[in-house]
Design a protein around this motif. Structure first.
Motif, PDB file in Angstrom:
ATOM      1  N   PHE A  94       0.854  -1.183   0.000  1.00 46.42           N
ATOM      2  CA  PHE A  94       0.000   0.000   0.000  1.00 46.42           C
ATOM      3  C   PHE A  94       0.888   1.230   0.000  1.00 46.42           C
ATOM      4  O   PHE A  94       1.982   1.229   0.543  1.00 46.42           O
ATOM      5  CB  PHE A  94      -0.993   0.003   1.169  1.00 46.42           C
ATOM      6  N   ASP A  95       0.393   2.233  -0.657  1.00 47.11           N
ATOM      7  CA  ASP A  95       1.108   3.500  -0.747  1.00 47.11           C
ATOM      8  C   ASP A  95       0.058   4.588  -0.597  1.00 47.11           C
ATOM      9  O   ASP A  95      -0.572   4.999  -1.561  1.00 47.11           O
ATOM     10  CB  ASP A  95       1.825   3.597  -2.091  1.00 47.11           C
ATOM     11  N   SER A  96      -0.170   4.955   0.642  1.00 44.92           N
ATOM     12  CA  SER A  96      -1.172   5.946   0.970  1.00 44.92           C
ATOM     13  C   SER A  96      -0.456   7.086   1.684  1.00 44.92           C
ATOM     14  O   SER A  96      -0.413   7.117   2.910  1.00 44.92           O
ATOM     15  CB  SER A  96      -2.240   5.300   1.866  1.00 44.92           C
ATOM     16  N   PRO A  97       0.177   7.977   0.884  1.00 40.46           N
ATOM     17  CA  PRO A  97       1.038   9.001   1.490  1.00 40.46           C
ATOM     18  C   PRO A  97       0.376   9.662   2.695  1.00 40.46           C
ATOM     19  O   PRO A  97      -0.809   9.956   2.638  1.00 40.46           O
ATOM     20  CB  PRO A  97       1.252   9.993   0.355  1.00 40.46           C
ATOM     21  N   PRO A  98       1.114   9.777   3.751  1.00 39.71           N
ATOM     22  CA  PRO A  98       2.558   9.582   3.874  1.00 39.71           C
ATOM     23  C   PRO A  98       2.954   8.174   4.303  1.00 39.71           C
ATOM     24  O   PRO A  98       4.089   7.937   4.684  1.00 39.71           O
ATOM     25  CB  PRO A  98       2.928  10.582   4.969  1.00 39.71           C
ATOM     26  N   ILE A  99       2.053   7.216   4.241  1.00 41.10           N
ATOM     27  CA  ILE A  99       2.315   5.877   4.756  1.00 41.10           C
ATOM     28  C   ILE A  99       2.496   4.891   3.604  1.00 41.10           C
ATOM     29  O   ILE A  99       1.701   4.870   2.666  1.00 41.10           O
ATOM     30  CB  ILE A  99       1.152   5.401   5.654  1.00 41.10           C
ATOM     31  N   ASN A 178      -1.075  11.647  15.285  1.00 41.86           N
ATOM     32  CA  ASN A 178      -0.064  12.502  15.901  1.00 41.86           C
ATOM     33  C   ASN A 178       1.355  12.048  15.559  1.00 41.86           C
ATOM     34  O   ASN A 178       2.231  12.866  15.285  1.00 41.86           O
ATOM     35  CB  ASN A 178      -0.242  12.563  17.423  1.00 41.86           C
ATOM     36  N   VAL A 179       1.584  10.730  15.570  1.00 41.74           N
ATOM     37  CA  VAL A 179       2.907  10.189  15.214  1.00 41.74           C
ATOM     38  C   VAL A 179       3.222  10.516  13.757  1.00 41.74           C
ATOM     39  O   VAL A 179       4.329  10.950  13.436  1.00 41.74           O
ATOM     40  CB  VAL A 179       2.969   8.663  15.456  1.00 41.74           C
ATOM     41  N   ILE A 180       2.257  10.318  12.876  1.00 32.89           N
ATOM     42  CA  ILE A 180       2.459  10.613  11.454  1.00 32.89           C
ATOM     43  C   ILE A 180       2.809  12.081  11.264  1.00 32.89           C
ATOM     44  O   ILE A 180       3.774  12.424  10.581  1.00 32.89           O
ATOM     45  CB  ILE A 180       1.221  10.222  10.630  1.00 32.89           C
ATOM     46  N   GLN A 181       2.024  12.970  11.886  1.00 33.09           N
ATOM     47  CA  GLN A 181       2.273  14.401  11.729  1.00 33.09           C
ATOM     48  C   GLN A 181       3.637  14.794  12.331  1.00 33.09           C
ATOM     49  O   GLN A 181       4.355  15.612  11.745  1.00 33.09           O
ATOM     50  CB  GLN A 181       1.143  15.213  12.380  1.00 33.09           C
ATOM     51  N   SER A 182       3.989  14.209  13.451  1.00 31.77           N
ATOM     52  CA  SER A 182       5.273  14.491  14.091  1.00 31.77           C
ATOM     53  C   SER A 182       6.422  14.033  13.189  1.00 31.77           C
ATOM     54  O   SER A 182       7.406  14.755  12.999  1.00 31.77           O
ATOM     55  CB  SER A 182       5.347  13.775  15.436  1.00 31.77           C
ATOM     56  N   ASP A 183       6.295  12.823  12.633  1.00 29.69           N
ATOM     57  CA  ASP A 183       7.339  12.305  11.747  1.00 29.69           C
ATOM     58  C   ASP A 183       7.444  13.148  10.477  1.00 29.69           C
ATOM     59  O   ASP A 183       8.542  13.409   9.992  1.00 29.69           O
ATOM     60  CB  ASP A 183       7.083  10.845  11.390  1.00 29.69           C
ATOM     61  N   GLY A 185       6.798  16.268  10.215  1.00 32.61           N
ATOM     62  CA  GLY A 185       7.453  17.525  10.607  1.00 32.61           C
ATOM     63  C   GLY A 185       8.963  17.350  10.736  1.00 32.61           C
ATOM     64  O   GLY A 185       9.735  18.227  10.371  1.00 32.61           O
ATOM     65  N   ALA A 186       9.381  16.189  11.224  1.00 38.61           N
ATOM     66  CA  ALA A 186      10.809  15.914  11.391  1.00 38.61           C
ATOM     67  C   ALA A 186      11.502  15.746  10.048  1.00 38.61           C
ATOM     68  O   ALA A 186      12.694  16.018   9.911  1.00 38.61           O
ATOM     69  CB  ALA A 186      11.006  14.666  12.248  1.00 38.61           C
ATOM     70  N   TRP A 187      10.773  15.294   9.029  1.00 42.07           N
ATOM     71  CA  TRP A 187      11.374  15.015   7.714  1.00 42.07           C
ATOM     72  C   TRP A 187      11.312  16.203   6.777  1.00 42.07           C
ATOM     73  O   TRP A 187      11.950  16.207   5.736  1.00 42.07           O
ATOM     74  CB  TRP A 187      10.698  13.818   7.065  1.00 42.07           C
ATOM     75  N   THR A 188      10.497  17.197   7.114  1.00 39.56           N
ATOM     76  CA  THR A 188      10.383  18.339   6.182  1.00 39.56           C
ATOM     77  C   THR A 188      11.123  19.553   6.679  1.00 39.56           C
ATOM     78  O   THR A 188      11.599  19.647   7.749  1.00 39.56           O
ATOM     79  CB  THR A 188       8.892  18.722   5.965  1.00 39.56           C
TER      80      THR A 188
END
Length: 188
Positions: A94-99, A178-183, A185-188
């Motif tokens: 599966f490729d459902s950005p950002p996952i 929250n984890v997705i949004q935090s990650d 933020g860390a990558w951008t």
């Protein structure tokens, strides 16, 4: 080390090859149709295709028998727990950005879905609010438009053979977001 990693990859590849041919069949029917000799042959073929030169001389090469037994016991465990369920999907990408990810096995019985993740190592995974399986559950819920999805780890290491259910708290989806949004933020 490298030995466990190589064994895990080969076990997943053979499991995928065997179960992909059985999509639409019940797990029990699939279990009854699998021949140990065929599994051993597939393991040997995958092993010949792989590069084992990355293993140091001190590391023992995983045995065909060990990997065959892991595969057969995994399928038997699933058949014992979910005999009437059908194999719906194997190694579902599966490729459902950002996952992005790959779900090892999805079973279904009418409107109920089961997500299985094979674990070939000795370490017992966390079964409460597990991010990996929680993400897989979320993806299957979206793909199948159903809330009836459960997740299990299938531990198939020779020293540890069991199926572990995963549990998710009522606020897990919020925690995951929250984890997705935090990650992100860390990558951008």
């Amino acid at each position: 080390g490298d030995r466990q990693f190589l064994r895990g990859i080969r076990v997943h590849e053979v499991m995928e090859e065997i179960l992909r041919e059985k999509i639409g069949n019940s797990v029990l029917e699939t279990c009854r149709s699998i021949r140990p000799r065929i599994v051993a042959r597939l393991v040997q073929e995958k092993f010949r295709e792989s590069s084992i030169s990355s293993l140091s001389e001190s590391e023992e090469v995983p045995s065909v028998s060990e990997m065959k037994n892991m595969i057969l016991s995994g399928i038997r465990m699933i058949a014992s727990k979910f005999p009437r369920f059908q194999i719906t999907s194997v190694e579902q990408e599966f490729d459902s950005p950002p996952i992005r990810g790959i779900i090892d096995l999805i079973l279904s019985d009418n409107s109920q879905f089961i997500v299985i993740d094979w674990k070939t190592g000795q370490r017992k995974p966390n079964t409460n609010n597990n991010l990996q399986l929680g993400t897989y559950v979320r993806i299957v819920k979206e793909l199948e438009s159903t809330a009836n999805v459960e997740a299990f780890f299938a531990l198939i290491h020779s020293r540890q053979k069991k199926i572990l259910p995963c549990y998710f708290s009522s606020d897990f989806d919020t925690q995951l977001e929250n984890v997705i949004q935090s990650d992100l933020g860390a990558w951008t």
